[in-house]
Design an enzyme around this catalytic site. Structure first.
Site, PDB file in Angstrom:
ATOM      1  N   HIS A   1       0.819  -1.204   0.000  1.00  0.00           N
ATOM      2  CA  HIS A   1       0.000   0.000   0.000  1.00  0.00           C
ATOM      3  C   HIS A   1       0.861   1.265   0.000  1.00  0.00           C
ATOM      4  CE1 HIS A   1      -3.112   2.630   2.212  1.00  0.00           C
ATOM      5  NE2 HIS A   1      -3.585   2.415   1.007  1.00  0.00           N
ATOM      6  N   ARG A   2       0.790   2.016  -1.100  1.00  0.00           N
ATOM      7  CA  ARG A   2       1.637   3.205  -1.279  1.00  0.00           C
ATOM      8  C   ARG A   2       3.115   2.839  -1.134  1.00  0.00           C
ATOM      9  NH1 ARG A   2      -1.912   7.050   2.838  1.00  0.00           N
ATOM     10  NH2 ARG A   2      -3.913   6.146   2.215  1.00  0.00           N
TER      11      ARG A   2
ATOM     12  N   ASP B   1      -1.116   6.026  -5.922  1.00  0.00           N
ATOM     13  CA  ASP B   1      -2.172   6.999  -6.182  1.00  0.00           C
ATOM     14  C   ASP B   1      -1.671   8.062  -7.142  1.00  0.00           C
ATOM     15  OD1 ASP B   1      -3.945   6.205  -3.640  1.00  0.00           O
ATOM     16  OD2 ASP B   1      -1.872   6.440  -2.983  1.00  0.00           O
TER      17      ASP B   1
ATOM     18  N   ASP C   1       0.194  -2.018   4.437  1.00  0.00           N
ATOM     19  CA  ASP C   1       1.296  -1.076   4.659  1.00  0.00           C
ATOM     20  C   ASP C   1       2.590  -1.793   5.018  1.00  0.00           C
ATOM     21  OD1 ASP C   1      -0.279   1.252   4.316  1.00  0.00           O
ATOM     22  OD2 ASP C   1      -0.930   1.195   6.410  1.00  0.00           O
TER      23      ASP C   1
END
Length: 243
Positions: free
Chosen positions: A7-8, A36, A229
């Site tokens: 995630h990211r 994103d 994460d």
């Protein structure tokens, strides 16, 4: 096997949505990354989660009000200041160039709910096609009108609606808007919904899965993927179950 999307990047251990976070995700064995995209003032596709710069950088204001050249002067390591030195905000093109040297999947979230960013879909699709990444990219968004637009513009690309609240038969809804998977907040995806979706052939990739016990439960259900994460933890837990 349940896939692991970072995630990211490895946002739990590195400055989110920076190249160091993406490098870490690759290093620890994630299957893909989630990131994103927004548009700069001069129309460049840049990687940033928040519409504002305040939380993750040493600058203030909206991304849309800064040119790419201005954004490149910002320090994006702010949440981890001093750990890895200055981090720059990447462009989507820079990320795609890096992805061309590995086999990672990439979930690109279009951040076009607060600001619509006209032309964002076309620019993202153009870049994906230019780097021949069609088979490795998933487009997602909370803006489902945008996903329909993406599906019409590029039916060869996988799209997946993001959602936070309960949907009735989300596998039916996703298919109705041209989606190939669902990306629910885990709180909106009880076990029965995940199992039903999988049984109907609709992949489920919930977010954000950071606890080992929850990872184990989803792995045990055969969930399609998790978005986390902490990809290093997720890989270790998955390897432990396979021993």
């Amino acid at each position: 096997m349940t896939l692991i999307f970072a995630h990211r990047g490895s946002a739990g251990t590195h400055p989110e949505n920076t190249m160091s976070a993406f490098h870490e995700a690759a290093r620890v064995g994630a299957d893909g990354i989630e990131t994103d995209v927004q548009l700069s003032k001069d129309g460049e596709v840049i990687i940033m989660h928040d519409e504002r710069l305040d939380r993750t950088t040493n600058a203030s204001g909206y991304v849309k009000d800064w040119t790419l050249q201005q954004l490149k002067t910002v320090d994006a390591s702010f949440g981890f200041k001093g750990n890895w030195g200055k981090e720059k905000i990447p462009t989507l093109e820079e990320l795609l160039i890096w992805l061309s040297h590995n086999q990672l999947l990439c979930n690109i979230e279009l951040k076009n709910t607060f600001f619509l960013y006209p032309g964002l879909e076309e620019k993202v699709i153009q870049l994906v096609r230019a780097y021949e990444m069609e088979g490795r990219i998933i487009l997602s968004s909370f803006n489902h009108y945008s996903l329909v637009n993406c599906h019409q513009l590029a039916p060869e690309l996988e799209t997946a609606p993001l959602y936070r609240d309960g949907l009735y038969m989300p596998w039916v809804y996703a298919k109705a808007i041209g989606g190939s998977a669902i990306h629910p907040n885990i709180r909106a995806a009880p076990d029965a919904i995940i199992q039903a979706s999988l049984s109907m052939g609709m992949p489920v990739r919930p977010y954000t899965i950071n606890k080992a016990a929850e990872m184990k439960r989803l792995y045990g259900m055969g969930c399609s993927a998790i978005i986390t994460d902490f990809p290093k933890v997720a890989v270790r837990v998955r390897e432990g179950l396979n021993m």
